[in-house]
Design a protein around this motif. Structure first.
Motif, PDB file in Angstrom:
ATOM      1  N   GLY A 104       0.936  -1.337  -0.108  1.00 33.93           N
ATOM      2  CA  GLY A 104      -0.020   0.086  -0.060  1.00 33.93           C
ATOM      3  C   GLY A 104       0.982   1.038   0.011  1.00 33.93           C
ATOM      4  N   ILE A 105       0.336   2.127   0.817  1.00 41.39           N
ATOM      5  CA  ILE A 105       1.117   3.626   0.876  1.00 41.39           C
ATOM      6  C   ILE A 105       1.145   4.016   1.995  1.00 41.39           C
ATOM      7  N   SER A 106       1.896   4.818   2.226  1.00 43.01           N
ATOM      8  CA  SER A 106       2.207   5.482   3.631  1.00 43.01           C
ATOM      9  C   SER A 106       2.121   7.246   3.522  1.00 43.01           C
ATOM     10  N   ASN A 107       1.832   7.635   4.530  1.00 38.98           N
ATOM     11  CA  ASN A 107       1.451   9.224   4.829  1.00 38.98           C
ATOM     12  C   ASN A 107       1.982   9.435   6.028  1.00 38.98           C
ATOM     13  N   TYR A 108       2.138  10.928   6.217  1.00 40.49           N
ATOM     14  CA  TYR A 108       2.636  11.470   7.412  1.00 40.49           C
ATOM     15  C   TYR A 108       1.971  12.698   7.727  1.00 40.49           C
ATOM     16  N   SER A 109       1.679  13.172   9.112  1.00 39.17           N
ATOM     17  CA  SER A 109       1.030  14.156   9.543  1.00 39.17           C
ATOM     18  C   SER A 109       1.910  14.876  10.632  1.00 39.17           C
ATOM     19  N   GLY A 110       2.324  16.067  10.427  1.00 39.55           N
ATOM     20  CA  GLY A 110       3.325  16.663  11.109  1.00 39.55           C
ATOM     21  C   GLY A 110       3.628  18.206  10.906  1.00 39.55           C
ATOM     22  N   ASP A 111       4.792  18.798  11.305  1.00 39.92           N
ATOM     23  CA  ASP A 111       5.064  20.207  11.280  1.00 39.92           C
ATOM     24  C   ASP A 111       5.548  20.545   9.655  1.00 39.92           C
ATOM     25  N   LEU A 112       5.815  19.719   9.017  1.00 36.94           N
ATOM     26  CA  LEU A 112       5.979  20.291   7.697  1.00 36.94           C
ATOM     27  C   LEU A 112       4.945  20.114   6.388  1.00 36.94           C
TER      28      LEU A 112
ATOM     29  N   TYR B 233      16.441  13.225  20.838  1.00 36.72           N
ATOM     30  CA  TYR B 233      15.333  12.090  20.446  1.00 36.72           C
ATOM     31  C   TYR B 233      15.751  10.591  20.226  1.00 36.72           C
ATOM     32  N   ASN B 234      15.109   9.584  20.637  1.00 37.76           N
ATOM     33  CA  ASN B 234      15.224   8.179  20.264  1.00 37.76           C
ATOM     34  C   ASN B 234      14.676   7.870  18.905  1.00 37.76           C
ATOM     35  N   LEU B 235      15.519   7.195  18.253  1.00 37.02           N
ATOM     36  CA  LEU B 235      14.943   6.822  17.026  1.00 37.02           C
ATOM     37  C   LEU B 235      14.404   5.390  16.978  1.00 37.02           C
TER      38      LEU B 235
ATOM     39  N   LYS C 218      -0.605   6.461  16.101  1.00 36.07           N
ATOM     40  CA  LYS C 218      -0.315   7.532  17.099  1.00 36.07           C
ATOM     41  C   LYS C 218       1.253   7.339  17.662  1.00 36.07           C
ATOM     42  N   THR C 219       1.739   8.347  17.646  1.00 34.01           N
ATOM     43  CA  THR C 219       3.343   8.178  18.169  1.00 34.01           C
ATOM     44  C   THR C 219       3.522   9.123  19.394  1.00 34.01           C
ATOM     45  N   PHE C 220       4.710   9.019  20.109  1.00 31.73           N
ATOM     46  CA  PHE C 220       4.941   9.506  21.180  1.00 31.73           C
ATOM     47  C   PHE C 220       6.010  10.667  21.117  1.00 31.73           C
ATOM     48  N   THR C 221       6.202  10.951  19.616  1.00 36.15           N
ATOM     49  CA  THR C 221       7.415  11.869  19.447  1.00 36.15           C
ATOM     50  C   THR C 221       7.222  12.812  18.375  1.00 36.15           C
ATOM     51  N   ASP C 222       7.557  14.066  18.620  1.00 37.86           N
ATOM     52  CA  ASP C 222       7.334  15.005  17.452  1.00 37.86           C
ATOM     53  C   ASP C 222       8.533  15.472  16.573  1.00 37.86           C
ATOM     54  N   TYR C 223       9.132  14.214  16.755  1.00 38.89           N
ATOM     55  CA  TYR C 223      10.463  14.407  15.786  1.00 38.89           C
ATOM     56  C   TYR C 223      10.613  13.583  14.514  1.00 38.89           C
ATOM     57  N   LEU C 224       9.538  13.035  13.816  1.00 46.80           N
ATOM     58  CA  LEU C 224       9.762  12.136  12.842  1.00 46.80           C
ATOM     59  C   LEU C 224      10.241  13.086  11.647  1.00 46.80           C
ATOM     60  N   ASP C 225       9.926  14.470  11.851  1.00 47.11           N
ATOM     61  CA  ASP C 225      10.530  15.105  10.520  1.00 47.11           C
ATOM     62  C   ASP C 225      11.565  16.212  11.318  1.00 47.11           C
ATOM     63  N   ASP C 226      12.286  15.970  12.363  1.00 48.60           N
ATOM     64  CA  ASP C 226      13.247  16.878  13.125  1.00 48.60           C
ATOM     65  C   ASP C 226      12.749  18.069  13.219  1.00 48.60           C
TER      66      ASP C 226
ATOM     67  N   GLY D  76       8.703  25.089  15.053  1.00 51.75           N
ATOM     68  CA  GLY D  76       7.810  24.185  14.877  1.00 51.75           C
ATOM     69  C   GLY D  76       6.537  24.194  15.964  1.00 51.75           C
ATOM     70  N   SER D  77       5.943  23.080  16.160  1.00 53.75           N
ATOM     71  CA  SER D  77       4.804  23.315  17.074  1.00 53.75           C
ATOM     72  C   SER D  77       4.767  21.817  18.049  1.00 53.75           C
ATOM     73  N   ALA D  78       5.195  22.004  19.250  1.00 55.42           N
ATOM     74  CA  ALA D  78       5.129  21.050  20.053  1.00 55.42           C
ATOM     75  C   ALA D  78       3.886  20.363  20.559  1.00 55.42           C
ATOM     76  N   LYS D  79       2.642  21.199  20.013  1.00 57.44           N
ATOM     77  CA  LYS D  79       1.254  20.933  20.565  1.00 57.44           C
ATOM     78  C   LYS D  79       1.024  19.721  20.338  1.00 57.44           C
ATOM     79  N   TYR D  80       1.300  19.053  18.971  1.00 56.77           N
ATOM     80  CA  TYR D  80       0.886  17.736  18.886  1.00 56.77           C
ATOM     81  C   TYR D  80       1.831  17.028  18.380  1.00 56.77           C
ATOM     82  N   ASN D  81       2.059  15.393  18.599  1.00 58.76           N
ATOM     83  CA  ASN D  81       2.852  14.663  18.252  1.00 58.76           C
ATOM     84  C   ASN D  81       2.685  14.357  16.672  1.00 58.76           C
ATOM     85  N   ASP D  82       3.734  13.921  16.052  1.00 55.85           N
ATOM     86  CA  ASP D  82       3.646  13.592  14.645  1.00 55.85           C
ATOM     87  C   ASP D  82       2.795  12.119  14.565  1.00 55.85           C
ATOM     88  N   TRP D  83       2.258  11.672  13.317  1.00 59.18           N
ATOM     89  CA  TRP D  83       1.703  10.703  13.170  1.00 59.18           C
ATOM     90  C   TRP D  83       1.997  10.067  11.779  1.00 59.18           C
ATOM     91  N   TYR D  84       1.782   8.669  11.542  1.00 59.45           N
ATOM     92  CA  TYR D  84       2.072   8.107  10.143  1.00 59.45           C
ATOM     93  C   TYR D  84       1.006   7.249  10.010  1.00 59.45           C
TER      94      TYR D  84
END
Length: 303
Positions: A43-51, A176-178, A207-215, A262-270
């Motif tokens: 399938g496909i993958s998508n991202y939601s975050g600061d960028l 941040y932990n990879l 749902k992730t617990f990091t806001d650094y998928l996009d650095d 960026g915005s630390a209000k929400y963590n990143d998702w994929y």
């Protein structure tokens, strides 16, 4: 479950020994009466975050592929385990907000995920041949954000500490932990093609617990401090507004310490979305609409 001690007292010794042997022999067959499935995901993958300005920017859709093993506990509950690989990406260059265009950041990252979870099937698949389902899991995933320089070379962003991670001047900003935990959940539909083959389609949010998928997460750090600690390369990739060319946005200069990055209000998702195909085997009690009702211990000796 019968009271075995009472049963032992009521039966002659020779008969009791036979009962014990039968129970030991038949126990594995009873467990085998449930289906196993092995298959793949594409399938496909998508991202939601600061960028990205939208919740999900489909312009940065990438591929994902995976494999899974499942076990049908009963007609409604399925335990699942899987391994999925995908890629995510995002960039300010396709945003419309002037501030984001001037920031001019971009990233891409691989995602490798191992998950264990449960599916709930709304219908009996053998009876209806189709069923919607929902699922929830716990996953361990790895990622590594990178970007491209002006010459197209890959640059690893974590080592640059673009937001001061790990610098003595910013003690609260830990690197941040990879490898992180995520919570996959979603819904899908599966179709019984034959007695052995099951096809499906599902969408799964993570749902992730990091806001650094996009650095990107917090604020800019002092340019000179970053320069001394990590070098000019870190400064160049913490802010890329000076690389902006063309359009209505003019090149900028490195922002002051504490300026919002960026915005630390929400963590990143994929998100993974795609098709599944599974081969199922086992089952013991036979196939068909009444399979579950007919499951029983078989191939056991009689006495």
């Amino acid at each position: 479950m019968p009271n075995l001690s009472l049963l032992k007292n009521c039966l002659p010794g020779a008969v009791w020994k036979r009962v014990v042997v039968v129970l030991l022999i038949c126990a594995p067959f009873k467990g085998f009466s449930q289906y196993w499935q092995a298959g793949g995901f594409l399938g496909i993958s998508n991202y939601s975050g600061d960028l990205v300005q939208q919740r999900v920017d489909l312009k940065y859709t990438r591929y994902s592929i995976g494999a899974h093993v499942k076990r049908d506990v009963n007609r409604y509950i399925t335990v699942r385990a899987g391994l999925t690989y995908g890629r995510i990406a995002g960039a300010d260059s396709t945003n419309t907000d002037t501030m984001l265009l001037r920031r001019n950041l971009s990233f891409r990252s691989p995602i490798l995920e191992a998950q264990l979870g449960v599916e709930f099937n709304f219908l009996d698949l053998d009876e209806k041949r189709i069923t919607p389902y929902v699922f929830g899991s716990v996953a361990l995933f790895s990622f590594y954000p990178t970007t491209k320089d002006a010459q197209g070379n890959t640059v690893k962003l974590r080592a640059l500490s673009t937001e001061g991670q790990g610098l003595a001047a910013y003690p609260t900003r830990k690197q941040y932990n990879l490898r992180q935990i995520s919570i996959p959940f979603g819904a899908g539909v599966k179709v019984l093609l034959t007695d052995n083959w099951v096809a499906g389609f599902e969408i799964g949010f993570r749902k992730t617990f990091t806001d650094y998928l996009d650095d990107v997460s917090l604020t800019y750090v002092d340019r000179n401090t970053l320069l001394r600690s990590r070098g000019s390369k870190a400064v160049n990739f913490a802010y890329r507004g000076d690389e902006v060319t063309g359009g209505h946005v003019t090149p900028g200069t490195y922002p002051a310490d504490g300026t919002q990055r960026g915005s630390a209000k929400y963590n990143d998702w994929y998100v993974f979305t795609g098709f599944t195909l599974s081969y199922r085997f086992g089952g013991g009690g036979g196939y068909g609409p009444n399979r579950w009702g007919k499951q029983k211990v078989s191939n056991c000796p009689r006495f």
